[in-house]
Enzyme design. Sequence first.
Site, PDB file in Angstrom:
ATOM      1  N   TRP A 167       0.810  -1.219   0.000  1.00 55.98           N
ATOM      2  CA  TRP A 167       0.000   0.000   0.000  1.00 55.98           C
ATOM      3  C   TRP A 167       0.847   1.274   0.000  1.00 55.98           C
ATOM      4  CZ3 TRP A 167       1.829   2.500   4.120  1.00 55.98           C
ATOM      5  CH2 TRP A 167       2.363   1.720   5.154  1.00 55.98           C
ATOM      6  N   LYS A 191      -2.365  -8.109  -7.940  1.00 55.11           N
ATOM      7  CA  LYS A 191      -3.155  -8.121  -6.697  1.00 55.11           C
ATOM      8  C   LYS A 191      -2.621  -6.975  -5.841  1.00 55.11           C
ATOM      9  CE  LYS A 191      -3.198  -9.106  -2.762  1.00 55.11           C
ATOM     10  NZ  LYS A 191      -3.515  -7.948  -1.888  1.00 55.11           N
ATOM     11  N   ALA A 193      -2.626  -4.023  -2.750  1.00 49.52           N
ATOM     12  CA  ALA A 193      -2.975  -4.079  -1.328  1.00 49.52           C
ATOM     13  C   ALA A 193      -4.423  -3.630  -1.128  1.00 49.52           C
ATOM     14  CB  ALA A 193      -2.029  -3.180  -0.540  1.00 49.52           C
ATOM     15  N   SER A 246       6.359  -7.149   2.829  1.00 50.28           N
ATOM     16  CA  SER A 246       7.175  -7.425   4.014  1.00 50.28           C
ATOM     17  C   SER A 246       7.987  -8.714   3.841  1.00 50.28           C
ATOM     18  CB  SER A 246       6.270  -7.538   5.236  1.00 50.28           C
ATOM     19  OG  SER A 246       5.346  -8.579   5.035  1.00 50.28           O
ATOM     20  N   GLU A 267      10.877  -7.999  -3.535  1.00 51.17           N
ATOM     21  CA  GLU A 267      11.301  -6.685  -3.021  1.00 51.17           C
ATOM     22  C   GLU A 267      10.736  -6.602  -1.609  1.00 51.17           C
ATOM     23  OE1 GLU A 267      13.249  -4.540  -4.461  1.00 51.17           O
ATOM     24  OE2 GLU A 267      13.311  -5.325  -6.501  1.00 51.17           O
ATOM     25  N   LEU A 268      11.598  -6.787  -0.615  1.00 56.92           N
ATOM     26  CA  LEU A 268      11.089  -6.971   0.756  1.00 56.92           C
ATOM     27  C   LEU A 268      11.466  -5.801   1.671  1.00 56.92           C
ATOM     28  CD1 LEU A 268      11.847 -10.811   0.913  1.00 56.92           C
ATOM     29  CD2 LEU A 268       9.789  -9.654   0.102  1.00 56.92           C
ATOM     30  N   CYS A 301      10.221   1.547   2.214  1.00 58.31           N
ATOM     31  CA  CYS A 301      11.156   0.446   2.499  1.00 58.31           C
ATOM     32  C   CYS A 301      12.590   0.962   2.567  1.00 58.31           C
ATOM     33  CB  CYS A 301      11.034  -0.629   1.431  1.00 58.31           C
ATOM     34  SG  CYS A 301      11.160   0.049  -0.227  1.00 58.31           S
ATOM     35  N   GLU A 398      11.611  -2.590  11.120  1.00 52.89           N
ATOM     36  CA  GLU A 398      11.226  -1.403  10.352  1.00 52.89           C
ATOM     37  C   GLU A 398      10.281  -0.554  11.192  1.00 52.89           C
ATOM     38  OE1 GLU A 398       9.550  -3.441   6.786  1.00 52.89           O
ATOM     39  OE2 GLU A 398      10.596  -1.871   5.707  1.00 52.89           O
TER      40      GLU A 398
END
Length: 495
Positions: A167, A191, A193, A246, A267-268, A301, A398
């Site tokens: 999001w 898909k 958020a 995440s 991509e975390l 991030c 985080e």
Amino acid sequence: MNVRQQIDPSTTHGLDLSEFSRGLYINGAWHASRSGRVIAVTDPSTGKIIASVPDAALEDAAAAVAAASAAAEGWRETAPRKRSEILRRCFDLMVERSEMLAKLISLENGKALRDARGEVAYAAEFFRWNAEEAVRISGEFGRAPAGTNRIIVDYEPIGVCVLITPWNFPAAMATRKIAPALAAGCTVILKPASETPLTAYALAALYEEAGVPPGVVNVLTTSTPGPLTAWMLADPTVRKLSFTGSTGVGRALLAEAAKNVISCSMELGGNAPFVVFDDADLQAALDGAMVAKMRNAGEACTAANRLYVQSGIYDAFAEGLRERMANLKVGAGTDDATECGPMITRKAVQKIDRLVEDATSRGARVLCGGTVGKGEGFFYPPTVLADVSPEAEMAHEEIFGPVAPLYRFETESEAIARANDTEYGLAAYIFTRDVARGLRVASRIEAGMIALNRGLVSDPAAPFGGVKQSGLGREGGQHHGIAEFMEAKYIATSF
Ligand code: NAD
């Protein structure tokens, strides 16, 4: 009272949100969900429901995969030049509608309009960049070392792709995947958020107008992403999962994808160190810190999560940062004057509050902010904490909010060791006037992206991604992003 009846039209800032909540976007048409359920969309600055979108059932996911599979051959065979022109048209339309899109992002995500405008410009750029890349995909040809045959390498679209986005950048995280996938010749199911679905649907309408054929891009929202994703990944035509979100969800999806050996790009999460040496230009370091920490109110991030400041400059940096953070204008993202908008949910505010309480209970000093205000929206004040313990939970997690924790260090090797003391490795920031030291430290910090004397790293023309548990693969950059959506095919031949 159902969700639709709760929506007060005066809360939508002049946007007709029904336009962006017409249904699931499958095979070029808008559909109601087979589940009959809807997902409520909330304005984080008021906590009020502003729209609702369909909550997809398994049958809807099946229809989306079927549409993407049916469209795959036609799109793969579409001339690269034609694909390029369609992508370029997506860029033009995004630029034309940038103000409306920025307002929509501010409304459903809460970010300040100026951040939302920046996001739309960044998101649109992925279409322009990949329109240019689409016609530059080339293979290789050479003679085998033994001299017996020739080696031909061709790059082919990998197949149907499932794209899952968070999001915090509802437009950019989608276009950073869709644009290279389409440039490579793949069809996709996005898909987005559930917190920010309207932007994804607004963009879907735009792709259609730009000439993207039915079935090439499908968009569905769901409150049950686990089972739907598992179902989609089990379909043999699906060959790619590209996920941004995440690290915890990324790990679970890697395990799911392993069942059918699906190619994954991940991509975390991040835990970016921001290192300021004594010889740094103080004003430049403060400017950089405000961008690295406060873009999107810290919900990024790449956000500076641990600010390591050398002893000689520590007090001046702490005072400069306190002054800037304390003077930020906090308010609804849709208000043009706002510099720091609300967090995405009340739960996010509670998490930040918990992390700040933990840090102060371990001796951190609050220089500004630090207490949740009263009121309807999901606000957390810009906060600076000094002398934070390395044991504090926020040193390892985080924060994802407007909180800048300061840690003091003495030597270069100590700064490097502490910067690397994390399972994450996405972005890092270094401020020093000594370029040799800057490059030396950059080479020793374990991160996929380093900003040297800058507060911003993201650029569609540069490879974005992390090392360690921040991810696998890269997005954007020359060939990197597009390569994630292609497979090499080797043909051996003799003549
Ligand atoms: P999240 O992992 O909770 O959700 C991301 C997406 O995954 C959402 O669409 C969500 O609905 C979906 N999802 C959740 N559970 C799922 C499951 N079991 N199966 C399939 N999909 C599932 O993350 P978030 O809270 O939306 O976003 C914040 C996180 O994203 C932060 O950790 C941030 O660092 C990360 N992020 C990383 C990058 C990057 O480029 N590395 C960029 C932006 C955000």
